[in-house]
Design a protein around this motif. Structure first.
Motif, PDB file in Angstrom:
ATOM      1  N   SER A 131     104.301  88.530  33.738  1.00 56.29           N
ATOM      2  CA  SER A 131     104.206  89.637  34.341  1.00 56.29           C
ATOM      3  C   SER A 131     102.909  90.552  33.660  1.00 56.29           C
ATOM      4  O   SER A 131     102.002  90.987  34.302  1.00 56.29           O
ATOM      5  N   LYS A 132     103.023  90.643  32.385  1.00 52.70           N
ATOM      6  CA  LYS A 132     101.728  91.653  31.821  1.00 52.70           C
ATOM      7  C   LYS A 132     100.503  90.767  31.928  1.00 52.70           C
ATOM      8  O   LYS A 132      99.557  91.525  31.964  1.00 52.70           O
ATOM      9  N   SER A 133     100.697  89.492  31.470  1.00 50.15           N
ATOM     10  CA  SER A 133      99.187  88.864  31.608  1.00 50.15           C
ATOM     11  C   SER A 133      98.769  88.624  33.214  1.00 50.15           C
ATOM     12  O   SER A 133      97.532  88.857  33.245  1.00 50.15           O
ATOM     13  N   GLN A 134      99.549  88.986  34.241  1.00 45.81           N
ATOM     14  CA  GLN A 134      99.286  88.829  35.339  1.00 45.81           C
ATOM     15  C   GLN A 134      98.273  90.193  35.838  1.00 45.81           C
ATOM     16  O   GLN A 134      97.297  90.321  36.402  1.00 45.81           O
ATOM     17  N   LYS A 135      99.069  91.333  35.250  1.00 45.79           N
ATOM     18  CA  LYS A 135      98.535  92.447  35.654  1.00 45.79           C
ATOM     19  C   LYS A 135      97.301  92.907  34.640  1.00 45.79           C
ATOM     20  O   LYS A 135      96.368  93.509  35.148  1.00 45.79           O
ATOM     21  N   SER A 136      97.407  91.993  33.499  1.00 42.16           N
ATOM     22  CA  SER A 136      96.183  92.270  32.747  1.00 42.16           C
ATOM     23  C   SER A 136      94.834  91.641  33.311  1.00 42.16           C
ATOM     24  O   SER A 136      93.769  92.011  33.562  1.00 42.16           O
ATOM     25  N   LYS A 140      93.768  93.553  36.553  1.00 42.25           N
ATOM     26  CA  LYS A 140      92.972  94.658  36.154  1.00 42.25           C
ATOM     27  C   LYS A 140      91.542  94.432  35.713  1.00 42.25           C
ATOM     28  O   LYS A 140      90.461  94.724  36.080  1.00 42.25           O
TER      29      LYS A 140
END
Length: 176
Positions: free
Chosen positions: A1-6, A9
């Protein structure tokens, strides 16, 4: 999830950078078009004044005067100068659609009336020459008015696009 948001962005940042680059390139192209319009406008005004001066000289000179032929050569030179402006106008009219149809019409009238004036010179028909020259001047003046109006519209568009929030990166500070 964090890597997708990153990643999302980063993709948004790249999209923003690409949009800024495209806006900058579009603005530079518009500035080039405006500069071309200004130069053409100056050239057309010069041609109009030169044509007016020549027309006045034809009106004052006797048809038997040896300088009559010199005036005819000046008319040929003006036709050559108008051809260079014509080529630039056609190129510009392809990029600036506001002026294309009217430019074509006025350039055709310039060519037609210059040809009439040139054909009347060997027969020394001064009234026909000056009449044709008057029409040439009218067409030059019409072109100048159209180009001036197109230039004003482009300046207004540029000002309105520069007033958008978040836009307006200026590559040429201090320019007008």
């Amino acid at each position: 999830s964090k890597s997708q948001k990153s990643a999302a962005k980063k993709m948004q940042e790249m999209a923003d950078q690409m949009q800024m680059a495209m806006d900058s390139q579009e603005q530079e192209q518009q500035e080039e078009d405006m500069e071309s319009l200004r130069a053409l406008l100056e050239n057309i005004i010069t041609l109009s004044f030169d044509q007016e001066s020549l027309m006045n000289n034809f009106g004052k000179i006797d048809s038997k005067d040896p300088n009559y032929n010199r005036l005819g050569q000046t008319q040929r030179k003006l036709k050559d100068d108008a051809k260079m402006v014509e080529d630039s106008l056609f190129a510009l009219s392809k990029r600036v659609p506001q002026v294309s149809a009217a430019v074509n019409r006025e350039i055709n009238l310039v060519n037609e009336n210059m040809d009439k004036a040139l054909m009347s010179i060997p027969d020394r028909r001064t009234p026909e020459i000056t009449s044709s020259q008057q029409y040439v001047m009218t067409s030059f003046n019409n072109l100048a008015l159209m180009l001036d109006e197109a230039l004003k519209q482009m300046q207004m568009q540029q000002q309105s696009s520069n007033s958008k929030p978040g836009s307006g990166s200026c590559n040429k500070p201090g320019g007008s």
